[in-house]
Scaffold this active site. Sequence first.
Site, PDB file in Angstrom:
ATOM      1  N   MET A  17       0.836  -1.202   0.000  1.00 15.97           N
ATOM      2  CA  MET A  17       0.000   0.000   0.000  1.00 15.97           C
ATOM      3  C   MET A  17       0.871   1.253   0.000  1.00 15.97           C
ATOM      4  O   MET A  17       0.402   2.354   0.298  1.00 15.97           O
ATOM      5  CB  MET A  17      -0.939  -0.006   1.209  1.00 15.97           C
ATOM      6  CG  MET A  17      -1.917  -1.181   1.147  1.00 15.97           C
ATOM      7  SD  MET A  17      -3.433  -0.889   2.045  1.00 15.97           S
ATOM      8  CE  MET A  17      -2.812  -0.691   3.693  1.00 15.97           C
ATOM      9  N   GLY A  18       2.154   1.070  -0.310  1.00 19.37           N
ATOM     10  CA  GLY A  18       3.022   2.238  -0.442  1.00 19.37           C
ATOM     11  C   GLY A  18       3.538   2.759   0.884  1.00 19.37           C
ATOM     12  O   GLY A  18       3.473   2.088   1.905  1.00 19.37           O
ATOM     13  N   TYR A  19       4.063   3.981   0.839  1.00 22.25           N
ATOM     14  CA  TYR A  19       4.810   4.567   1.946  1.00 22.25           C
ATOM     15  C   TYR A  19       5.897   3.574   2.361  1.00 22.25           C
ATOM     16  O   TYR A  19       5.969   3.096   3.498  1.00 22.25           O
ATOM     17  CB  TYR A  19       3.916   4.992   3.125  1.00 22.25           C
ATOM     18  CG  TYR A  19       4.475   6.236   3.766  1.00 22.25           C
ATOM     19  CD1 TYR A  19       4.343   7.470   3.152  1.00 22.25           C
ATOM     20  CD2 TYR A  19       5.208   6.162   4.941  1.00 22.25           C
ATOM     21  CE1 TYR A  19       4.919   8.606   3.702  1.00 22.25           C
ATOM     22  CE2 TYR A  19       5.784   7.296   5.492  1.00 22.25           C
ATOM     23  CZ  TYR A  19       5.630   8.501   4.863  1.00 22.25           C
ATOM     24  OH  TYR A  19       6.204   9.614   5.397  1.00 22.25           O
ATOM     25  N   HIS A  58       9.114   1.224   3.138  1.00 19.56           N
ATOM     26  CA  HIS A  58      10.223   1.204   4.110  1.00 19.56           C
ATOM     27  C   HIS A  58      11.022  -0.077   3.871  1.00 19.56           C
ATOM     28  O   HIS A  58      10.707  -0.851   2.939  1.00 19.56           O
ATOM     29  CB  HIS A  58       9.678   1.306   5.542  1.00 19.56           C
ATOM     30  CG  HIS A  58       8.589   0.314   5.856  1.00 19.56           C
ATOM     31  ND1 HIS A  58       8.812  -1.040   5.929  1.00 19.56           N
ATOM     32  CD2 HIS A  58       7.257   0.494   6.083  1.00 19.56           C
ATOM     33  CE1 HIS A  58       7.683  -1.660   6.213  1.00 19.56           C
ATOM     34  NE2 HIS A  58       6.715  -0.763   6.296  1.00 19.56           N
ATOM     35  N   GLY A  92      11.039  -2.829   5.334  1.00 24.30           N
ATOM     36  CA  GLY A  92      10.238  -4.058   5.379  1.00 24.30           C
ATOM     37  C   GLY A  92       9.787  -4.428   3.967  1.00 24.30           C
ATOM     38  O   GLY A  92       9.916  -5.578   3.528  1.00 24.30           O
ATOM     39  N   HIS A  93       9.289  -3.428   3.240  1.00 24.77           N
ATOM     40  CA  HIS A  93       8.833  -3.682   1.867  1.00 24.77           C
ATOM     41  C   HIS A  93       9.995  -4.090   0.963  1.00 24.77           C
ATOM     42  O   HIS A  93       9.879  -5.041   0.181  1.00 24.77           O
ATOM     43  CB  HIS A  93       8.181  -2.415   1.285  1.00 24.77           C
ATOM     44  CG  HIS A  93       6.944  -1.966   1.999  1.00 24.77           C
ATOM     45  ND1 HIS A  93       6.894  -0.797   2.727  1.00 24.77           N
ATOM     46  CD2 HIS A  93       5.709  -2.512   2.098  1.00 24.77           C
ATOM     47  CE1 HIS A  93       5.677  -0.634   3.231  1.00 24.77           C
ATOM     48  NE2 HIS A  93       4.932  -1.662   2.874  1.00 24.77           N
ATOM     49  N   GLY A 149       5.017 -10.274   4.229  1.00 22.08           N
ATOM     50  CA  GLY A 149       5.772 -10.171   5.469  1.00 22.08           C
ATOM     51  C   GLY A 149       5.136 -10.957   6.611  1.00 22.08           C
ATOM     52  O   GLY A 149       3.907 -10.988   6.737  1.00 22.08           O
ATOM     53  N   VAL A 177      11.002  -7.053   9.461  1.00 22.83           N
ATOM     54  CA  VAL A 177      12.146  -6.132   9.555  1.00 22.83           C
ATOM     55  C   VAL A 177      11.827  -5.100  10.633  1.00 22.83           C
ATOM     56  O   VAL A 177      10.718  -4.552  10.675  1.00 22.83           O
ATOM     57  CB  VAL A 177      12.402  -5.442   8.194  1.00 22.83           C
ATOM     58  CG1 VAL A 177      13.521  -4.416   8.316  1.00 22.83           C
ATOM     59  CG2 VAL A 177      12.742  -6.484   7.143  1.00 22.83           C
TER      60      VAL A 177
HETATM   61  P1  AMP Z   1       1.538  -2.856   3.514  1.00 22.80           P
HETATM   62  O1  AMP Z   1       2.076  -1.857   2.567  1.00 22.80           O
HETATM   63  O2  AMP Z   1       1.601  -2.443   4.953  1.00 22.80           O
HETATM   64  O3  AMP Z   1       0.185  -3.391   3.095  1.00 22.80           O
HETATM   65  O4  AMP Z   1       2.517  -4.103   3.453  1.00 22.80           O
HETATM   66  C1  AMP Z   1       2.878  -4.692   2.236  1.00 22.80           C
HETATM   67  C2  AMP Z   1       3.680  -5.932   2.518  1.00 22.80           C
HETATM   68  O5  AMP Z   1       4.841  -5.578   3.283  1.00 22.80           O
HETATM   69  C3  AMP Z   1       2.924  -6.983   3.344  1.00 22.80           C
HETATM   70  O6  AMP Z   1       3.278  -8.270   2.868  1.00 22.80           O
HETATM   71  C4  AMP Z   1       3.461  -6.756   4.732  1.00 22.80           C
HETATM   72  O7  AMP Z   1       3.391  -7.907   5.548  1.00 22.80           O
HETATM   73  C5  AMP Z   1       4.907  -6.407   4.427  1.00 22.80           C
HETATM   74  N1  AMP Z   1       5.532  -5.700   5.538  1.00 22.80           N
HETATM   75  C6  AMP Z   1       5.069  -4.593   6.179  1.00 22.80           C
HETATM   76  N2  AMP Z   1       5.895  -4.264   7.197  1.00 22.80           N
HETATM   77  C7  AMP Z   1       6.891  -5.181   7.203  1.00 22.80           C
HETATM   78  C8  AMP Z   1       8.041  -5.394   8.019  1.00 22.80           C
HETATM   79  N3  AMP Z   1       8.344  -4.589   9.041  1.00 22.80           N
HETATM   80  N4  AMP Z   1       8.832  -6.450   7.735  1.00 22.80           N
HETATM   81  C9  AMP Z   1       8.545  -7.279   6.697  1.00 22.80           C
HETATM   82  N5  AMP Z   1       7.488  -7.132   5.898  1.00 22.80           N
HETATM   83  C10 AMP Z   1       6.661  -6.100   6.150  1.00 22.80           C
END
Ligand code: AMP
Length: 289
Positions: free
Chosen positions: A30-32, A34, A36-37, A146, A175
């Site tokens: 969903m963007g923004y 970091h 983790g992504h 993640g 992460v």
């Molecule tokens: P989101 O943008 O929050 O919907 O996350 C997109 C993907 O990034 C999903 O698979 C999340 O589980 C993964 N994700 C978000 N935060 C982390 C993190 N800290 N470490 C690893 N993967 C992450």
Amino acid sequence: MKTAHTIEEVRSIIRAARAEGRGIGFVPTMGYLHRGHTSLVEESRKKTGFQVMSIFVNKMQFNDPKDFSNYPRDLERDLSIAREAGVDLVFVPTDEVMYRDQRTCVDVDLLTDHLCGAHRPGHFRGVFTVVGKLFNIVLPDIAVFGQKDIQQAVGLEKMVADLNFPLKIVIAPTVREDDGLAMSSRNRHLNADERHRALCIHRSLKKAAEMIASGERSASNISEAVGRVLAEGSPDKIDYVSVVRYGDLQPVDGISPKSVLAIAAFFGSTRLIDNMIMEERDEKFACIY
Ligand code: AMP
């Protein structure tokens, strides 16, 4: 790096990548962005030759309209992070591209009964529906998610198995910031005090890991201790502390390999989640968080 806004563009770019013999790896977000992504892209690159990322703030999965309108967005910054991370194609659809009079939804029974599913009505229907659509648009060989969003990842594994999507789900480790806070786009909403208090989540996971290492196997003893460590950090609300089975995310009484300890708590108006997976390694319990 290419950027596509329509389904037709995505399909034609991916057809060309396939024609070159490259496997397709996919990271929906969903963007923004970091680290983790970007770690998910790194994981995907180990296994495939063409990296696709989607950036779409999916209104359907927000049970709280305020959470949707406040969700952080910065496409320019995201595109530069994605380029840096070696993404080959970014798909940035609009609401109109993704949803035109959508009548079909994906629910995964049982797996959404507890944890976030119990606290965020309609959330997972929105997640599974949009990811199912994205899978059919991108047609990847693997898709990387993640561990931080464990219910989402396990639910998607089940969706892929049940609906025969021809791809493999890969789950990559959480992460964290140096002080242990799991990276999340929502962290930017935390003020300094909330950010500081939120560290109790990581402390509580550490406490659980210590108890398990010293032989504790009672889910209620572990949950109580985790609750105490969380309470010391004064969260504004604890949504849940729960020990569930990995396979179906149902609560369990005793810790066993492939149990999951999951936590959700509010700091100010920001809801944070985190978890730990227990695995048996060399006849010992490993706690992965
Ligand atoms: P989101 O943008 O929050 O919907 O996350 C997109 C993907 O990034 C999903 O698979 C999340 O589980 C993964 N994700 C978000 N935060 C982390 C993190 N800290 N470490 C690893 N993967 C992450």
